[in-house]
Design an enzyme around this catalytic site. Structure first.
Site, PDB file in Angstrom:
ATOM      1  N   GLY A 507     -16.407  -7.153  23.602  1.00 56.64           N
ATOM      2  CA  GLY A 507     -16.736  -7.269  25.020  1.00 56.64           C
ATOM      3  C   GLY A 507     -16.331  -6.047  25.810  1.00 56.64           C
ATOM      4  N   ASP A 508     -15.173  -5.478  25.476  1.00 64.02           N
ATOM      5  CA  ASP A 508     -14.723  -4.254  26.143  1.00 64.02           C
ATOM      6  C   ASP A 508     -15.646  -3.093  25.807  1.00 64.02           C
ATOM      7  OD1 ASP A 508     -12.140  -5.315  27.239  1.00 64.02           O
ATOM      8  OD2 ASP A 508     -11.735  -5.605  25.119  1.00 64.02           O
ATOM      9  N   ARG A 509     -16.103  -3.040  24.538  1.00 65.19           N
ATOM     10  CA  ARG A 509     -17.025  -1.970  24.138  1.00 65.19           C
ATOM     11  C   ARG A 509     -18.342  -2.093  24.894  1.00 65.19           C
ATOM     12  NH1 ARG A 509     -17.601   2.806  23.571  1.00 65.19           N
ATOM     13  NH2 ARG A 509     -18.707   3.708  21.812  1.00 65.19           N
TER      14      ARG A 509
END
Length: 718
Positions: A507-509
């Site tokens: 999700g951060d990526r």
């Protein structure tokens, strides 16, 4: 040429491969940590041990001018400890056990290895990563396992003798850089300070709102020149965590309870939450500033150290709350248990008081802003919300929400909830007009339910777009300006080895990559598509690649970067690398049979294909019929292919010299004596083998048949 002249000439060529800019950065970093309680550990064998001790002597003593002694340790110098460990635990542990004894999260391990393959160096690097140290390497030609498993590396091109000579030069350049930095140490803020230094950048004035702004982006297309996607000024704002991973083997079930027993777990520490998003974006080459709230405990220092290594500027708002730590226990590529050391009732990290001037300036000058909300209270800060509300008109803001976090600021460019988060938000805020999802929809994971949730959240949050991420199914994008949903599927895995075993950080990526795409005014539809592909590549890694991401990490985000590191990463884990080469202009059954056979011979298959210019030279006009990017994409779609590399020469000898495969495969229509690649492969201990050739299949015969076939005049057109 006389031998002496030839040696000097080769030495000069090798010197050109020294990365002086990286050495300067290393020197600046060491000047900071070595005067702030950190230390430098150095390891090497043979001649490299001599260089390690040379560097230690220069820093504990003096290089050119008088200065304070610096805490540096050459791990081979204590012969009693070295021989005792080697005798009791094996030579592979000779450095690793010392690293475990002396290393601390703020320290640096520097390894020197001409081959890049020494087992005791590789185990030392693994031990350092488990302790949270930065790992740097000076090696010979790359790629090699030492460079691949280190945070940063400098690979010298040349023979062993010239590599050692260049390592001595690098040692002196590093000393020069440290001494130069120490002349201004009084102006350096220690890494333990509450507010870390930021780049001095003037705030850019807010561009006027374009009345003819794109209906899809909502931003003025002419407000600023389009920047290159590789060099954006991204601000990540959010809650930072520390991720701890314990990985071991499972061979039995406990006699006390029906649970697996994890033996000899290794420990790795890495930044999490907003800190991970910042590190990943910095790894793409962007200028990244992280606005977060960190305490002064040991876990926060570990996060700061990782951010510093990644080149991320920190604006620390400070907090009295302890640093949240999440621990995962893993074995066999799977997470077995997760421990959350931050209790839900713990005090929030939201700091009191006005937003510091440094934070306001960073937000004003940002090309894009990512709010990475992990429910710790930073997104509720009144000053932050007020400032973001004034920026939504001209700065792309991506908001990665959390069930315990605050609602996005109205006008946010894109909000990126996952399925579970979207279900939570829609259940907590049902649509009074009943146009949102029903209770049945909230427990469904089908596309229609995801679209309904995203539509409802677009209206609820008054955001321009909602990009709902759907795990292995990709994402769906809903725009407030249109009723047509865009479903973006995740790309297929590039090879049989690629499997989604660890989605931590996906999700951060996704959110970070989306932010940098929007920074250059990429249409949200295209930006979301690219972000889905980036997130998919992030999780579709080999087991060797599932480790904390760090600066200089070889796992670049482009397909070419990742493919170029497959061999080194597999070899670092003791696997067998298989390679083959050819034009592969029109892929046919004979090609597929050969590739499938080749893949069974090892742990990964790297296919080296001729560039378009190379094919044209070898085959003549009008070849190739299929351009290299398309040939590579078709090959990557085969489950037996792990990586595809393009070479410009007429034979793959140069690229094979870099890859150093264990096995090189060609079809049985050749003989070994006919292969110019044979000498290159065998020079580093590789083996050349032939596999059965499927008779009657060739690209040339297919082209001949296609060009000589007669098409009836009355045949219908298509």
């Amino acid at each position: 040429m006389h031998r002496t002249d030839a040696h000097i000439s080769a030495h000069m060529d090798a010197l050109a491969s020294i990365d002086t800019a990286r050495l300067a950065r290393w020197g600046q970093h060491l000047a900071t940590i070595l005067t702030s309680g950190g230390r430098l550990l150095i390891a090497g064998n043979g001649g490299s041990a001599a260089e390690a001790q040379h560097l230690s002597a220069e820093l504990v003593g003096r290089y050119r001018h008088e200065r304070r002694p610096l805490p540096v340790m050459a791990l081979h110098a204590d012969t009693s400890t070295l021989t005792a460990i080697s005798n009791d635990y094996g030579y592979e542990q000779s450095f690793a056990r010392q690293v475990s004894a002396h290393g601390r999260p703020a320290d640096v391990l520097l390894t020197l290895s001409t081959s890049g393959r020494s087992p005791n160096i590789l185990t030392a690097i693994a031990a350092a990563r488990a302790q949270g140290l930065s790992t740097w390497a000076l090696t010979g030609p790359g790629p090699n396992p030492t460079a691949a498993t280190s945070d940063e590396s400098i690979c010298i091109t040349g023979s062993t003798a010239h590599v050692q000579e260049c390592h001595l030069v690098a040692v002196h350049l590093l000393c020069e850089a440290i001494d130069a930095a120490l002349e201004v140490t009084a102006a350096i803020i220690p890494t333990s300070a509450l507010v870390a230094p930021t780049d001095a950048r003037p705030a850019r004035p807010a561009p006027e709102r374009d009345q003819n702004a794109s209906p899809e982006t909502g931003f003025a297309s002419s407000s600023a020149p389009v920047r290159q996607a590789g060099s954006q000024n991204l601000v990540v704002l959010g809650d930072s965590l520390l991720d701890e991973t314990l990985t071991g083997d499972v061979h039995r079930i406990s006699p006390e309870a029906p649970v697996p027993v994890v033996t000899r777990p290794g420990r790795e520490l890495s930044p999490g939450g907003a800190a991970l998003a910042a590190v990943l974006a910095a790894g793409d080459g962007h200028t990244v500033t992280l606005i977060t709230a960190l305490s002064s405990d040991e876990h926060a220092l570990t996060i700061q150290n990782a951010l510093s290594r990644a080149g991320v500027s920190i604006i620390n708002l400070g907090t009295q709350a302890p640093t949240p730590v999440k621990t995962r226990i893993r074995s066999g590529g799977q997470t077995m248990l997760m421990l959350d050391h931050a209790h839900p009732t713990s005090p929030p990290t939201c700091p009191a008081g006005p937003l510091p001037e440094a934070a306001r300036a960073a937000l004003e000058s940002a090309s894009a802003i990512l709010v990475s909300d992990y429910g710790r209270g930073l997104s509720t800060h009144p000053g932050i919300r007020h400032h973001l509300a004034g920026l939504v008109e001209h700065t792309p803001i991506v908001w990665d929400p959390h069930p315990r976090g605050a609602a996005p600021v109205p006008g946010t460019a894109v909000v990126t909830p996952n399925r579970r988060e979207a279900a939570h938000f829609t259940a907590s805020h049902p649509d009074p007009n009943s146009s949102g999802p029903t209770s049945d929809d909230l427990t469904s994971n089908d596309l229609a339910s995801d679209i309904a949730r995203a539509r409802h959240l677009t209206q609820l949050w008054q955001t321009r777009h909602v990009a709902l991420t759907r795990g292995p199914d990709g994402a769906v994008l809903i725009s407030a300006a249109t009723t047509d949903p865009l479903a973006v599927p995740a790309p297929p895995a590039p090879g049989a080895h690629a499997y989604i075993a660890d989605t931590c950080g996906a999700g951060d990526r996704f959110a970070g990559y989306l932010s940098t795409e929007l920074a250059v005014r990429t249409l949200p539809s295209l930006a979301v598509t690219r972000a889905v592909h980036a997130a998919s590549r992030f999780v579709q890694r080999t087991p060797a690649q599932h480790r904390p991401i760090a600066p200089g990490d070889p796992l670049g985000d482009t397909a070419e970067d990742a493919d170029r590191q497959v061999a080194a990463l597999v070899q670092a884990q003791g696997g067998t690398v298989v390679a083959t080469g050819g034009c592969f202009d029109l892929l046919h059954r004979g090609h597929v049979a050969m590739l499938q056979h080749a893949r069974t011979l090892g742990d990964c298959l790297v296919v080296c294909i001729n560039s378009d210019a190379s094919v044209a030279r070898l085959k003549g006009h009008p070849r190739p019929l299929v351009p290299a990017p398309d040939r590579a994409a078709v090959l990557q779609a085969l489950t037996c292919v792990d990586a595809v590399l393009v070479f410009e020469e007429d034979t793959p000898q140069n690229i094979l010299a870099q890859l150093q495969p264990d096995i090189f495969v060609k079809g049985g229509d050749y003989t070994l004596d006919e292969l110019p690649e044979r000498a290159t492969v065998e020079a580093h201990g590789g083996q050349v083998v032939l596999v059965p050739y499927l008779d009657g299949r060739s690209t040339t015969s297919l082209i001949t048949r296609a060009t000589t076939s007669t098409i009836p005049a009355d045949a219908p057109s298509r």
